[in-house]
Design an enzyme around this catalytic site. Structure first.
Site, PDB file in Angstrom:
ATOM      1  CE  LYS A  29      -3.785  -0.561   2.395  1.00 15.27           C
ATOM      2  NZ  LYS A  29      -4.421  -0.836   3.695  1.00 15.27           N
ATOM      3  NE  ARG A  98      -5.261   3.437   3.996  1.00 12.54           N
ATOM      4  CZ  ARG A  98      -5.276   3.699   2.689  1.00 12.54           C
ATOM      5  NH1 ARG A  98      -4.612   4.750   2.215  1.00 12.54           N
ATOM      6  NH2 ARG A  98      -5.923   2.906   1.878  1.00 12.54           N
ATOM      7  N   GLY A 107      -8.593  -7.630   4.756  1.00  8.43           N
ATOM      8  CA  GLY A 107      -9.311  -7.739   6.018  1.00  8.43           C
ATOM      9  C   GLY A 107      -8.484  -8.256   7.175  1.00  8.43           C
ATOM     10  CG  MET A 109      -2.673  -6.616   7.988  1.00  5.68           C
ATOM     11  SD  MET A 109      -1.979  -7.663   9.272  1.00  5.68           S
ATOM     12  CE  MET A 109      -0.705  -6.586   9.843  1.00  5.68           C
ATOM     13  NE  ARG A 343      -5.457  -4.634  -3.847  1.00  8.56           N
ATOM     14  CZ  ARG A 343      -6.070  -4.943  -2.727  1.00  8.56           C
ATOM     15  NH1 ARG A 343      -5.394  -5.145  -1.633  1.00  8.56           N
ATOM     16  NH2 ARG A 343      -7.371  -5.062  -2.689  1.00  8.56           N
ATOM     17  CG  HIS A 459     -13.957 -10.679   4.484  1.00 14.99           C
ATOM     18  ND1 HIS A 459     -14.340 -11.965   4.785  1.00 14.99           N
ATOM     19  CD2 HIS A 459     -12.694 -10.540   4.923  1.00 14.99           C
ATOM     20  CE1 HIS A 459     -13.343 -12.568   5.403  1.00 14.99           C
ATOM     21  NE2 HIS A 459     -12.335 -11.729   5.505  1.00 14.99           N
ATOM     22  CD  GLU A 767      11.116 -46.539  -5.521  1.00 19.75           C
ATOM     23  OE1 GLU A 767      10.062 -45.953  -5.230  1.00 19.75           O
ATOM     24  OE2 GLU A 767      11.145 -47.608  -6.140  1.00 19.75           O
ATOM     25  CB  SER A 786      12.211 -42.765 -13.232  1.00 19.63           C
ATOM     26  OG  SER A 786      11.018 -42.080 -12.927  1.00 19.63           O
ATOM     27  N   GLY A 788      11.591 -41.539  -7.819  1.00 25.96           N
ATOM     28  CA  GLY A 788      10.319 -41.835  -7.158  1.00 25.96           C
ATOM     29  C   GLY A 788      10.277 -40.985  -5.905  1.00 25.96           C
ATOM     30  CB  THR A 789       9.833 -37.358  -5.461  1.00 24.46           C
ATOM     31  OG1 THR A 789       8.624 -37.234  -6.193  1.00 24.46           O
ATOM     32  CG2 THR A 789      11.012 -36.979  -6.331  1.00 24.46           C
ATOM     33  CG  ASN A 790       4.934 -40.156  -4.182  1.00 23.22           C
ATOM     34  OD1 ASN A 790       5.129 -38.954  -4.304  1.00 23.22           O
ATOM     35  ND2 ASN A 790       3.953 -40.792  -4.791  1.00 23.22           N
ATOM     36  CG  ASP A 791       8.612 -45.445  -1.903  1.00 23.18           C
ATOM     37  OD1 ASP A 791       8.259 -45.585  -0.718  1.00 23.18           O
ATOM     38  OD2 ASP A 791       8.182 -46.142  -2.835  1.00 23.18           O
ATOM     39  CB  CYS A 854       7.579 -41.415 -12.158  1.00 20.42           C
ATOM     40  SG  CYS A 854       8.435 -42.548 -11.072  1.00 20.42           S
ATOM     41  CE1 TYR A 874      10.034 -39.241 -17.075  1.00 16.46           C
ATOM     42  CE2 TYR A 874      12.116 -39.386 -18.266  1.00 16.46           C
ATOM     43  CZ  TYR A 874      11.177 -39.953 -17.420  1.00 16.46           C
ATOM     44  OH  TYR A 874      11.361 -41.209 -16.913  1.00 16.46           O
TER      45      TYR A 874
END
Ligand code: ADP
Ligand code: MG
Ligand code: MG
Length: 902
Positions: A29, A98, A107, A109, A343, A459, A767, A786, A788-791, A854, A874
């Site tokens: 602001k 302000r 809403g 602050m 803004r 709001h 992984e 590849s 395996g980012t979950n494991d 993957c 990829y």
């Protein structure tokens, strides 16, 4: 030795000293008020106290040295400029205090108007306004109300009750009917409320009012709802807020005064042309709070043509200057226009695409910039389904489409009830007259929000748009009765728990559940809408920006698909291959019986028979997928889960055995299964006999899968098609595991492929942390990795997803240990570091090693940027995420080639 001169830190900036690029220091602001001041626009003079002052205050609990003096000096120069002194009894200067953080937090602050009024200066103010007592007392009562509520935490309802009471006594519903005497009486009532709750009189000393208000703005940074909003919007907790002290201008001086908010384009659809609300004879907060009903901005042309034309000119100038949609707040004081805020405006996902396209057409930005201005989260939103409306469904009300989407759910009237029912898995619609910041929890929990009051800038509308949550606001045919938990509309009474449907695009409200259909953006991706001929501006804009993203990106985008149908859809969505084809489902359904035979096999013979029976079934599956992908790479993961997952659960088997015994039936097979399940039980299946370990323990299992893949590829090629299989070995931790599998696989492949020309790559998932750390060795035996980012996340952190998400993640998020769940967005410091190490060391050992990901992170916008930065080839994600990944991969590519060249 020369005495060290202490250079005082600069904590206060005059509006003329700042500019729009100083948001970190001056907040959004303040920076934009400075920018408008320097553009020569009519901004009431004032100054900004920096976020650094706020941070210093919040860490030490006291105002930093030098701040008080600097405020004094800037106040004095403001007083000189205005020719008035703060709170002077005869001719008072009044100011607003302000808040304004770097990122706008609607809403969240606090703002206090009319600071400097007291029992004496109220008379001076009236004189200033030509004896307008009503105005002076109205301003004073507003000060006590706002100051009480925001600075001293006096419950706001108490003031509202007193105001209602005054209106009732007067026999009116409209606060404009209250005259000076009524308002003077109201000031007395307000003062009593103030004293009752704070144990002190309302402060009469103007400078004390100012200091307390500034301190309250600082403190509001750590108010509970501000913290909640930041968490929801992922705004860092340590930025602090600036404070703006602005000389007051008055929209409540009579019918030739007023206040309004406006957008330079429609923030809902992106359509060109100004858009806004105006309220005559009012102070600013009346519009935002949706207290009285506003008129469309266009009405101002009739009311005050000069100001209207000036406003239009300023709005055009701001767009030209910011090269984007701007929103503004303005006030007209007796025919003189003042700009109070601007803004770059928030907008819906659809408007973001449409406006980006328009701005390119208008020559204000280039396509890179257009791509930069939209994001994958917005695209994901546009792929939400929409209501399928036929004659059956007639809307019962129409409000303002404040935030798009289609939502059905059970009606609730309180935030608490919304949270409760949502926790039970119910979809809920939060219905209110108007929301306020205390409703934030309920808004987060709800599917959609429906209000009977307020405009596009209320709001509910602003917060819902920010959250990407469906919202219909200002549906004024609704009579909402919160205590009774009902609303009535067109002769219907709707109670808590009844189902309604709301359309956040059209603003329509329906009773009951309306079925949904795919959005036009999905229809476009499906190829059902031609972007060249459609007159839908959104589809045209999406097409144009996606085309640019595809041209810009370096990352390829593949999909996770296990069936031909999934593969086909993903290709329509732009997938350039399959990054993960799980083979688990090929062991399910009526094939389960074969798996049981495999597990129970008592000798080599039986096992081989079971595998031989599975082979043709799997081959058929692969043929279908290869055909669908027509020569695009298909990464097939050999079987990964522990085999006991394919058997019935222990309890069920025990019951089966008991029941069969009771009936005197043959229980041999059931008993054998039961004992197999007992034997195979694991304490930590995630860390047990699965992945490559299965392949090394169960002879012939991987061999059968490798054969099925190779034979399918050969069959497709012999048929004149193309096939490009990549065999992926899961859960490898040591190169020896992979070498063993590879040796066997190569033999089979050579034998099957013969002279068909089919080429089969062999690679591995990365992984297990050990695999990442020994990637250099593993790359010797792998043609691709590849991730395996979950494991990798589970094993990197040492927790299992199913167990932890409900158990303690909320606490970790609360404590800020995670900014976001590491399953949602990759933890770049830890898990991401493993990826980086493996990528670098793998490529060092084998240049040209193919790298992909993957895990579910492949479709997460922030993670895509990370994968781009570590140089993967990829990402692979679920079909619906493919367009999101394409877009983000394009954005990642342009943001690294330096957008500051513009
Ligand atoms: P928010 O960030 O919630 O919009 P603001 O600081 O913009 O809060 O102020 C709330 C309202 O008060 C706005 O409508 C604004 O136009 C009005 N307002 C703020 N300062 C002044 C001022 N100096 N004179 C007149 N109106 C003001
Ligand atoms: Mg504002
Ligand atoms: Mg895995």
């Amino acid at each position: 030795m020369a005495a060290q001169e202490t250079v005082e830190h600069k904590y206060v900036y005059d509006f003329a000293e700042g500019n729009k690029d100083l948001k970190d220091l001056l907040g959004g602001k303040g920076a934009n008020l400075a920018e408008m001041t320097n553009l020569g626009l009519p901004v009431p003079p004032g100054f900004t106290i920096t976020t650094e002052a706020c941070k210093a205050y919040l860490t030490t609990g006291r105002e930093p040295d030098g701040l008080a003096g600097q405020i004094e000096a800037h106040l004095e120069s403001l007083e000189r400029e205005m020719g008035r002194r703060l709170g002077d009894p005869d001719d008072p200067l009044l100011v607003s205090v302000r808040s304004g953080a770097k990122f706008s937090m609607p809403g969240m602050m606090e703002t206090v108007l009319n600071v400097g009024l007291n029992d004496r200066s109220v008379v001076g103010l009236s004189n200033q306004a030509g004896g307008n007592d009503r105005f002076a007392w109205d301003s004073y009562r507003r000060l006590i109300q706002m100051f009480g509520k925001t600075v001293c935490e006096v419950p706001g309802e108490e003031f509202e009750h007193a105001l209602d009471e005054a209106k009732r006594a007067k026999g009116t519903q409209n606060d404009l009917d209250l005259d000076a005497d009524d308002l003077r009486g109201l000031v007395d009532a307000y003062k009593q409320i103030f004293a009752k709750h704070t144990g002190r009189e309302f402060p009469q000393e103007p400078r004390e009012q100012l200091d307390l208000a500034i301190r309250a703005v600082f403190d509001s940074w750590n108010a509970e709802r501000a913290i909640l909003y930041r968490r929801q919007e992922r705004i860092p907790a340590d930025l602090g807020t600036a404070v703006n002290v602005v000389s007051m201008v008055f929209g409540n001086l009579g019918p030739d005064s007023g206040t309004g908010v406006a957008f330079t384009r429609d923030p809902g659809s992106g359509a060109q042309g100004i858009y806004g609300d105006y309220l005559a004879n009012a102070q600013g907060e009346d519009v935002v709070a949706g207290i009285r009903n506003t008129v469309p901005l266009q009405e101002l042309e009739r009311l005050d043509k000069t100001s209207y034309d000036q406003l239009l000119g300023i709005m055009a100038r701001l767009e030209e200057h910011y090269k984007d949609l701007c929103d503004i707040e303005f006030t007209i004081e007796r025919g003189k226009l003042w700009m109070l805020q601007t803004r770059v405006g928030k907008r819906t996902a659809a408007a973001a695409f449409v406006i980006a396209g328009q701005l390119v057409d208008e020559g204000l930005i280039d396509l890179d910039e257009a791509l930069h201005r939209v994001n994958g989260a917005q695209l994901a939103q546009l792929m939400f389904p929409r209501f399928q409306l036929d004659h059956e469904f007639q809307p019962v009300a129409k409000g303002i489409g404040a935030s798009p989407g289609a939502a059905s759910g059970r009606v609730v009237f309180t935030s608490a009830r919304a949270v409760e029912l949502a926790a039970e898995g119910e979809a809920v619609i939060l219905v209110r007259r108007e929301t306020n910041p205390d409703d934030l929890n309920g808004m987060i929990a709800a599917r959609g929000i429906l209000t009977s009051r307020g405009g596009k800038t209320s709001h509910a509308a602003v917060v819902a748009r920010g959250m990407g949550k469906t919202c219909v606001s200002g549906a004024d045919e609704l009579e909402v009765n919160v205590p009774a938990k009902t609303f009535t509309v067109g002769g219907h009474t709707v109670g808590e728990g009844d189902v309604v449907s709301i359309d956040g695009t059209t603003g329509k409200v329906y009773l009951g559940e309306v079925p949904v259909m795919p959005s036009e953006v999905v229809q476009y991706f499906e190829g059902e809408l031609d972007p060249e001929t459609t007159d839908d501006p959104l589809v045209r804009a999406v097409h144009r920006i996606m085309t640019h993203a595809d041209a810009a990106r370096r990352l390829r985008v593949r999909t996770n698909a296990d069936t031909g149908a999934d593969a086909a859809r993903a290709r329509r969505f732009g997938a350039e291959g399959i990054g993960l084809c799980r083979t688990e489902h090929m062991f399910l359904g009526d094939r389960r019986e074969l798996v049981e035979r495999l597990i129970l096999a008592s000798g080599e013979r039986e096992r081989e028979d079971a595998l031989a029976a599975l082979l043709p079934l799997q081959r058929t599956d692969f043929v279908e997928i290869f055909r669908e992908m027509d020569g695009l790479p298909v990464t097939v993961r050999l079987i990964d889960p522990p085999l006991h997952e394919f058997l019935p659960p222990l309890e069920q088997l025990a019951v089966n055995v008991a029941v069969a015994q009771e009936r005197g039936e043959d229980v041999a097979k059931e008993e054998a299964l039961l004992s197999a399940v007992r034997r195979m039980h694991e304490e930590n299946p995630m860390l047990g006999l699965r992945g490559v370990r299965l392949g090394l323990v169960i002879p012939g299992l991987f061999a059968m899968q490798v054969r099925a893949i190779a034979e399918a590829a050969v069959a497709v090629v012999r048929d004149g098609g193309r096939a490009c299989p990549e065999i992926m070995v899961p859960l490898v931790g040591a190169v020896q595991e992979l070498e063993t599998v590879r040796a066997e696989a190569e033999k089979i492949i050579a034998e099957v492929v013969g002279d068909s020309g089919v080429e089969v790559l062999i690679g591995t998932m990365i992984e297990v942390p050990r695999a990442a750390l020994t990637a250099g060795q593993i790359a010797e035996a792998a043609e691709f990795f590849s991730f395996g980012t979950n494991d990798l996340t589970q094993m990197g952190w040492g927790f299992s997803r199913d167990d932890v998400e409900g158990a303690f993640f909320w606490r970790y998020l609360e404590l800020g240990i995670f900014g976001i769940s590491p399953f949602e967005s990759i933890d770049t410091d830890g898990v991401g570091r493993l990826v980086r190490i493996a990528a670098e060391e793998g490529r060092a050992a084998r240049p040209g090693l193919k790298l992909g990901v993957c895990g579910e992170h492949g479709g997460d916008p922030e993670s895509v940027h990370f994968f781009h930065s570590v140089g993967l080839d990829y990402v692979s994600c679920s079909p619906f995420r493919v367009p999101v990944a394409r877009l983000e991969a394009g954005r990642a590519a342009i943001s690294t080639t330096g957008s500051d060249s513009r």
